[in-house]
Design a protein around this motif. Structure first.
Motif, PDB file in Angstrom:
ATOM      1  N   ILE A   1       0.843  -1.202   0.000  1.00  0.00           N
ATOM      2  CA  ILE A   1       0.000   0.000   0.000  1.00  0.00           C
ATOM      3  C   ILE A   1       0.880   1.255   0.000  1.00  0.00           C
ATOM      4  CG2 ILE A   1      -1.790   1.270   1.269  1.00  0.00           C
ATOM      5  CD1 ILE A   1      -2.694  -1.478   2.417  1.00  0.00           C
ATOM      6  N   ALA A   2       1.963   1.207   0.808  1.00  0.00           N
ATOM      7  CA  ALA A   2       2.893   2.346   0.882  1.00  0.00           C
ATOM      8  C   ALA A   2       3.595   2.572  -0.457  1.00  0.00           C
ATOM      9  CB  ALA A   2       3.925   2.103   1.988  1.00  0.00           C
ATOM     10  N   LEU A   3       3.933   1.461  -1.113  1.00  0.00           N
ATOM     11  CA  LEU A   3       4.619   1.550  -2.407  1.00  0.00           C
ATOM     12  C   LEU A   3       3.714   2.215  -3.452  1.00  0.00           C
ATOM     13  CD1 LEU A   3       7.184   0.717  -4.002  1.00  0.00           C
ATOM     14  CD2 LEU A   3       6.064  -1.437  -4.540  1.00  0.00           C
ATOM     15  N   VAL A   4       2.411   1.885  -3.420  1.00  0.00           N
ATOM     16  CA  VAL A   4       1.463   2.493  -4.362  1.00  0.00           C
ATOM     17  C   VAL A   4       1.363   4.002  -4.133  1.00  0.00           C
ATOM     18  CG1 VAL A   4      -0.972   2.591  -5.044  1.00  0.00           C
ATOM     19  CG2 VAL A   4       0.132   0.397  -4.744  1.00  0.00           C
ATOM     20  N   ALA A   5       1.394   4.397  -2.848  1.00  0.00           N
ATOM     21  CA  ALA A   5       1.350   5.838  -2.542  1.00  0.00           C
ATOM     22  C   ALA A   5       2.540   6.555  -3.163  1.00  0.00           C
ATOM     23  CB  ALA A   5       1.352   6.047  -1.027  1.00  0.00           C
ATOM     24  N   ALA A   6       3.734   5.972  -3.004  1.00  0.00           N
ATOM     25  CA  ALA A   6       4.944   6.577  -3.582  1.00  0.00           C
ATOM     26  C   ALA A   6       4.865   6.594  -5.104  1.00  0.00           C
ATOM     27  CB  ALA A   6       6.181   5.796  -3.130  1.00  0.00           C
ATOM     28  N   GLY A   7       4.286   5.538  -5.696  1.00  0.00           N
ATOM     29  CA  GLY A   7       4.159   5.462  -7.157  1.00  0.00           C
ATOM     30  C   GLY A   7       3.205   6.502  -7.703  1.00  0.00           C
ATOM     31  N   GLY A   8       2.060   6.685  -7.030  1.00  0.00           N
ATOM     32  CA  GLY A   8       1.082   7.689  -7.470  1.00  0.00           C
ATOM     33  C   GLY A   8       1.664   9.084  -7.451  1.00  0.00           C
ATOM     34  N   LEU A   9       2.438   9.377  -6.405  1.00  0.00           N
ATOM     35  CA  LEU A   9       3.067  10.703  -6.300  1.00  0.00           C
ATOM     36  C   LEU A   9       4.158  10.865  -7.350  1.00  0.00           C
ATOM     37  CD1 LEU A   9       3.125  10.905  -2.432  1.00  0.00           C
ATOM     38  CD2 LEU A   9       1.884  12.428  -3.947  1.00  0.00           C
TER      39      LEU A   9
END
Length: 578
Positions: free
Chosen positions: A384-392
């Motif tokens: 979930i944290a990785l997706v947040a970094a990817g979206g940004l």
């Protein structure tokens, strides 16, 4: 929950620290560094950077969300954006790279021998790029407000600051190396959750194949058949056949996105960062591979996200979820205001239907689907944290490229090219940085008051580029006789018709309450929606330009010779020196 917060802070701020370090290491010392990274980027590096530039918040956050809700109709974004890249790589980039002028308005000035043409190109470029940035800023705000649990406006402010640091400091050189890092972050962030969810639902670890596989529950039902059954039971249109406003609109939308993509200045500029024409062609090939890695996964992500959402709200057919028992991810997104529930019948259960009178999920923002997907599927916190970094990373990478396109068009084309030709390199660099700062502030304001959801806003930007820039570039390369006055009239009429159509349906400058025809299907021209109107604008551009060419007469002989040389392979030493 605290563990998720910790992972998110590590992923997001760890990647930010990396971007800052790269920007400091690759900071621009000259205008060549600032605009084209000194021309020393390798094709593979450039391919990855183009991939990051390409995969904006609209691609990463919005596209799968739209496919999730539109089904087959959402495929116009896949076909349009990818097809446009092929057009750009084959029809525009190599010729413009051979000509050697690194901004679109400068090429138009040379080709159409007119300062007016250059000014019109700058205006078209700024309108299209600013509209595009709004979509990125919305993506930044959505991602930040959810994952850092801050207000949307504060999240937007943090994102603006991050872009400002590495774009203003590093210019194209800093942006290029930062985008390579962002591409790596994005591709992992997009594909890892997709692999997990595909395994969960179908037992197949390859999402592209999982989309066409049977479910892992032993029922023998194909995933897409199950999704069709679930959505039609609730009154929604069938997922696999639902088109976007009819066949004509689907076609116009795809064409508009394709030619708009090919006319986007911030992607065209990328081809000047490599040392030769051959390298430009090679980097186009690498970029297509980099883009395909994400774009072929998007339909699977969209379909699986929709199925998971439906299964959460109605775990067993006919049995709705108790609102009091809603999962943690539901509560988290409710806090952002992007997910809203209203108990219309007072039974405490969540009814999600296509009928507005009985639908209790009064708001499900499409832009949350990719970011919420891992949590809906109960994936580990680090995913979930990785997706947040990817979206940004997706939103920031494209925003930086667009800001550079705006900055170069004003400082290089308008100031140095027209207003103050004797501007020193040092002052031009300073002007570029000041303009970029102003552009960030304006785009931040528009991000706070965005017209529509992220990918819809972006579609408008593509329509504006499609109706103005793409036809001018195509005629400039493939019509030797096209004259300056005819091309200028074509650009003005193309973007004029498109903006008039968009404004009468979306509001003048997107201000609510000023749309005098309303966003109503019956008032659409041949059933073509405002977001798809760029294709008609481009047609108007071509027709006006060629009609006026009969009146103005052909371009001067030396211009025709220049175009002839541009189209002949070879004859440019740089292409053979490297």
């Amino acid at each position: 929950m605290e563990e998720l917060k910790l992972y998110t802070y590590i992923a997001v701020f760890g990647t930010f620290a990396l971007y800052f370090a790269i920007a400091w290491w690759a900071r621009a010392g000259s205008t060549s560094d600032f605009y084209v990274a000194g021309g020393g980027i390798t094709p593979l590096q450039n391919g990855m950077a183009i991939g990051a530039d390409w995969m904006s918040a609209a691609s990463f956050i919005s596209m799968a969300g739209m496919i999730a809700f539109m089904g087959y109709g959402g495929s116009v974004f896949l076909m349009g954006w990818t097809g446009g890249y092929v057009l750009l790589a084959l029809l525009l980039a190599p010729y413009m790279r051979k000509h050697g002028k690194f901004t679109v308005p400068e090429f138009i000035f040379d080709r159409y021998y007119s300062k007016t043409a250059r000014v019109v190109a700058v205006i078209c470029l700024i309108i299209a790029s600013l509209t595009y940035i709004i979509g990125q800023m919305k993506g930044v705000g959505v991602a930040f407000s959810r994952f850092l649990e801050v207000d949307y406006g504060i999240g937007l402010g943090i994102g603006m600051f991050v872009v400002w640091v590495y774009a203003v400091l590093g210019g194209m050189k800093g942006i290029t190396y930062t985008q390579i890092a962002q591409y790596v972050v994005m591709i992992f962030a997009y594909t890892i959750p997709a692999v997990f969810i595909s395994l969960q639902l179908t037992g197949n670890p390859i999402p592209q194949l999982g989309l066409g596989s049977t479910l892992a529950d032993g029922s023998g039902i194909y995933l897409l058949d199950k999704l069709d059954m679930v959505v039609t039971d609730l009154g929604f249109k069938e997922y696999t056949t639902d088109n976007l406003g009819g066949t004509v609109n689907m076609f116009a939308y795809t064409i508009s996105l394709m030619i708009g993509t090919a006319g986007l200045p911030h992607v065209i500029m990328r081809f000047f960062t490599v040392p030769s024409v051959q390298a430009a062609r090679a980097s186009a090939g690498y970029a297509l591979v980099c883009i395909a890695l994400l774009y072929t996964v998007a339909p699977a992500v969209g379909a699986m996200a929709r199925l998971n959402l439906m299964n959460t709200i109605e775990p067993v057919a006919g049995q709705n979820l108790e609102y009091a028992e809603r999962p943690q991810w539901f509560k988290d997104w409710e806090k952002t205001g992007l997910l809203k529930y209203e108990d219309k019948n007072g039974d405490g259960k969540i009814q999600y239907t296509a009928d507005p009178a009985t639908n209790e999920m009064v708001k499900v923002d499409r832009d949350i689907m990719v970011l919420a997907n891992p949590a809906i599927a109960n994936l580990p916190n680090w995913v979930i944290a990785l997706v947040a970094a990817g979206g940004l990373a997706a939103a920031l990478s494209t925003a930086a490229g667009l800001l550079l396109a705006i900055s170069s068009s004003i400082s290089h084309d308008l100031m140095k090219g027209i207003l103050t030709p004797d501007l020193s390199e040092k002052n031009e660099l300073l002007a570029g940085r000041v303009v970029m700062t102003i552009a960030i502030i304006i785009s931040g304001y528009l991000g706070l008051n965005p017209p529509g959801f992220a990918a819809g806003t972006v579609a408008l930007a593509f329509g504006l580029a499609a109706s103005s820039i793409f036809p001018a570039l195509m005629m400039g390369i493939f019509s030797k006789k096209m004259s300056g006055p005819a091309a200028v009239a074509g650009m003005c009429s193309g973007i004029g018709v498109t903006m008039l159509y968009v404004f009468q349906h979306k509001g003048i400058m997107f201000i609510p309450g000023t749309s005098f025809l309303g966003d109503m299907g019956p008032n659409w021209f041949f059933g073509i929606s405002p977001n798809a109107f760029g294709a008609v604008g481009a047609l108007v551009n071509f027709i006006v330009a060629f009609a006026l060419l009969k009146v103005t007469g052909p371009a001067p002989a030396h211009i025709q010779e220049m175009v002839q040389n541009m189209r002949i392979p070879g004859n440019v030493s740089a292409a053979h020196d490297h």
